[in-house]
Design an enzyme around this catalytic site. Structure first.
Site, PDB file in Angstrom:
ATOM      1  N   GLY B  53       1.141  -1.735  -0.292  1.00  0.00           N
ATOM      2  CA  GLY B  53      -0.103  -0.087   0.300  1.00  0.00           C
ATOM      3  C   GLY B  53       1.241   1.423   0.333  1.00  0.00           C
ATOM      4  O   GLY B  53       2.500   1.107   0.534  1.00  0.00           O
ATOM      5  N   SER B  54       0.079   2.129  -0.546  1.00  0.00           N
ATOM      6  CA  SER B  54       1.316   3.827  -0.391  1.00  0.00           C
ATOM      7  C   SER B  54       0.840   4.287   0.782  1.00  0.00           C
ATOM      8  O   SER B  54       0.207   3.425   2.044  1.00  0.00           O
ATOM      9  CB  SER B  54       0.265   4.140  -1.333  1.00  0.00           C
ATOM     10  OG  SER B  54       0.757   4.345  -2.709  1.00  0.00           O
ATOM     11  N   GLY B  55       1.278   5.259   1.146  1.00  0.00           N
ATOM     12  CA  GLY B  55       1.170   5.873   2.900  1.00  0.00           C
ATOM     13  C   GLY B  55       2.550   5.504   3.523  1.00  0.00           C
ATOM     14  O   GLY B  55       2.635   5.916   4.179  1.00  0.00           O
ATOM     15  N   HIS B  56       3.372   4.756   3.130  1.00  0.00           N
ATOM     16  CA  HIS B  56       4.903   4.358   3.750  1.00  0.00           C
ATOM     17  C   HIS B  56       5.911   4.670   3.174  1.00  0.00           C
ATOM     18  O   HIS B  56       7.008   4.717   3.832  1.00  0.00           O
ATOM     19  CB  HIS B  56       4.871   2.377   3.404  1.00  0.00           C
ATOM     20  CG  HIS B  56       3.655   2.077   3.893  1.00  0.00           C
ATOM     21  ND1 HIS B  56       3.151   2.163   5.863  1.00  0.00           N
ATOM     22  CD2 HIS B  56       2.972   1.232   3.397  1.00  0.00           C
ATOM     23  CE1 HIS B  56       1.945   1.829   5.643  1.00  0.00           C
ATOM     24  NE2 HIS B  56       1.950   1.277   5.040  1.00  0.00           N
ATOM     25  N   LYS B 104       5.312  -7.897   2.392  1.00  0.00           N
ATOM     26  CA  LYS B 104       5.259  -7.315   3.828  1.00  0.00           C
ATOM     27  C   LYS B 104       4.826  -8.192   4.377  1.00  0.00           C
ATOM     28  O   LYS B 104       3.370  -8.500   3.300  1.00  0.00           O
ATOM     29  CB  LYS B 104       4.885  -6.254   4.116  1.00  0.00           C
ATOM     30  CG  LYS B 104       6.280  -4.994   4.119  1.00  0.00           C
ATOM     31  CD  LYS B 104       6.233  -3.776   4.226  1.00  0.00           C
ATOM     32  CE  LYS B 104       5.312  -2.807   4.149  1.00  0.00           C
ATOM     33  NZ  LYS B 104       4.946  -2.939   2.480  1.00  0.00           N
ATOM     34  N   ASP B 109      -1.383  -8.771   1.068  1.00  0.00           N
ATOM     35  CA  ASP B 109      -0.176  -8.366   0.076  1.00  0.00           C
ATOM     36  C   ASP B 109       0.300 -10.135  -0.682  1.00  0.00           C
ATOM     37  O   ASP B 109       0.706 -10.151  -1.587  1.00  0.00           O
ATOM     38  CB  ASP B 109       1.428  -7.839   0.224  1.00  0.00           C
ATOM     39  CG  ASP B 109       1.083  -6.774   0.582  1.00  0.00           C
ATOM     40  OD1 ASP B 109      -0.238  -6.116   1.517  1.00  0.00           O
ATOM     41  OD2 ASP B 109       1.162  -5.520   0.751  1.00  0.00           O
ATOM     42  N   HIS B 218      -0.217   1.139  10.032  1.00  0.00           N
ATOM     43  CA  HIS B 218      -1.306   1.171   8.842  1.00  0.00           C
ATOM     44  C   HIS B 218      -2.030   1.570  10.205  1.00  0.00           C
ATOM     45  O   HIS B 218      -3.795   1.681   9.833  1.00  0.00           O
ATOM     46  CB  HIS B 218      -1.876   0.096   8.438  1.00  0.00           C
ATOM     47  CG  HIS B 218      -1.149  -0.218   7.325  1.00  0.00           C
ATOM     48  ND1 HIS B 218      -0.647  -1.880   7.955  1.00  0.00           N
ATOM     49  CD2 HIS B 218      -1.061  -0.110   6.020  1.00  0.00           C
ATOM     50  CE1 HIS B 218       0.054  -1.854   6.588  1.00  0.00           C
ATOM     51  NE2 HIS B 218      -0.031  -1.198   5.817  1.00  0.00           N
TER      52      HIS B 218
END
Lengths: 336, 336
Positions: B53-56, B104, B109, B218
């Site tokens: 996911g994006s945001g990391h 991860k 995922d 998250h």
């Protein structure tokens, strides 16, 4: 206030111990708050010293190293370092070719660096000073007569540092530092305030959908407050301000080859900075400009403030060459 | 919600356009959300693909480049990328020596990368997978069966990337990736929540002096909530958890040579991360350990969350050598 600290009194010294532990390339005098390159002064090279209040990390300590600064002297949070501290840094980096002081235009910093230069002169160290004042948002401000010094400081430290590394004279290094400052303009936007540890509460208050346009790096007032807007409009506000100033002033045509930094204020995630960079790049392209070099990230921050600043520098062949020259510091590093 | 975005729907694609504009060393397929090295696959080299996911950010796109990843596939914010996207990335970096998927440990995922590996197999690309699960805070969690994968991902991408660059086989690169994961442990602490753009409100709520110990990247629940504490005590909580797990498990003696990362969650200023690093270093020294290598900064983040994580990896001579090997990516770079 929730912060990763031990006490409000020890923030800066505790962080300096961390810097010392993390970076063997640096020597940190924690007691006197002076960060220098571990190797000591380079004989025959102009020494570069900068400094200012803490809370703007990685500026300045993160930029000490090959191709950039020789020393940084951090003050307490948002507080100028003192002349004795600056003198210690100046002496520590003096390699016989003189020392350049890179000073952000805040009254305390300017006065203290001036005193330090006089003290260094008494010890037969030649000092030149360049005052950085690139923020177009406001003329005179809290802490500042004239314009504030912000993002251009990073460009000046990199480019003057590269020229010093080549063995240029103090006059030449000071001249290129002034040239970069004159060719650079910045504008910042805050989405939230920062909290100075010793104060324990936000420096200013913003409503749930309110932002401050033209913010300073200590939370000093900007031009106006207004409602939150899309990234594309925020880029336009910043670049309109920069363009208006550039046309009125000297040296920065927005339709040339540019070095552009989209800088985070400390609390803004990188994904948002890339969104802003895209909008800044589009906006500049529409003005006929070309971004030849860029930085996107947290380089000159305001503690945990959310927001961004844009800094634009009009490049020349020489400035591009010096920007590209090798640099090896904790916060900026590329090949040598 | 105040964010530097144009709309909640376009955050990831707008940011990818920014990544493309900022980094000529990368090729960005914005439509399919695949970031690769601009040069295309290296013939005979194992290709390394990661994603999530994006945001990391800067994970994973910021780690694409020489000595690290060949491709990253970002999903929407905190959402797994899809198998077709992973397949595209896998094909794009296949240089004939096989491709390693670095995954991860989040259920989506893992399943999607597994499907992508099967699809790649159909196209005669050999794929090996390593699942990262270094977070000692909780067993099973929101989105995860088993442990969550967090900071060790950065170590795995760097060290496996270096071995791949040397021309090692897929088996050898996969083995060193697994070794790094097995020798690594992490623990995170949140001082504030993040805000997922599409949700528009904090993922969780914390009181004015409350923190969450063992937080996921998250905002998944950790072990406990409790009052804010000094940095020294937070370091002890994190390292006690890591030490207890290491003794129970395999491979990570805290009294050996260590690679340690003090990572910011996205909204914490660097000055605080250095304070934390000093406390982590002291704590490890008191256990008889020696930090041989370190990272301090924002490497695997949770949007604007305030807080930190500590990741510890027990080094061997080979791991140290591979850590020190040249790397040239937007977010991690040292000499070659």
């Amino acid at each position: 206030m929730k912060k990763l600290i031990n006490s409000v009194d020890s923030v800066v010294t505790d962080a300096l111990r961390g810097v010392a532990a993390a970076h063997p390339s640096l020597t940190v005098d924690v007691e006197n708050k002076v960060i220098t390159r571990a190797g000591g002064p380079t004989p025959g090279k102009v020494g570069l010293v900068s400094g200012g209040g803490s809370g703007h990390e990685p500026l300045h300590g993160g930029f000490v190293g090959y191709g950039m600064l020789d020393a940084a002297c951090p003050g307490e949070v948002f507080t100028s370092p003192v002349p004795d501290q600056m003198l210690l840094a100046t002496k520590a980096v003096s390699g016989g070719a003189g020392v350049l002081h890179i000073v952000k235009n805040y009254t305390g910093d300017v006065l203290n660096f001036q005193l330090a230069a006089e003290l260094a002169d008494d010890e037969d160290i030649e000092v030149a000073s360049v005052v950085i004042d690139d923020d177009v948002a406001v003329q005179d401000s809290l802490y500042t007569a004239g314009r504030r010094g912000v993002g251009a400081t990073v460009f000046v430290e990199k480019i003057a540092g590269a020229l010093a590394e080549e063995g240029a004279s103090l006059d030449a290094v000071a001249a290129v530092a002034r040239e970069v400052n004159e060719r650079s303009r910045s504008f910042g936007v805050a989405l939230s305030s920062c909290i100075v540890p010793a104060a324990g509460k936000p420096t200013f208050e913003l409503g749930d959908s309110e932002i401050e346009l033209g913010i300073g790096i200590h939370g000093e007032p900007g031009r106006t407050r207004g409602p939150m807007r899309p990234a594309s409009e925020l880029a336009a506000v910043a670049l309109d301000a920069i363009a208006a100033d550039s046309e009125a002033g000297t040296g920065l045509p927005l339709d040339g080859e540019l070095l552009v930094m989209v800088n985070g204020m400390g609390g803004t995630p990188l994904i948002e900075l890339y969104v802003m960079y895209e909008e800044v790049a589009r906006n500049i392209a529409a003005r006929g400009g070309r971004i030849a070099r860029n930085l996107v990230g947290n380089y000159i921050t305001s503690l945990e403030m959310q927001g961004f600043s844009v800094t634009v520098c009009g490049l020349t062949d020489q400035l591009t060459r010096l920007w590209d020259a090798p640099v090896d510091t904790p916060a900026l590093r590329w090949g040598r």
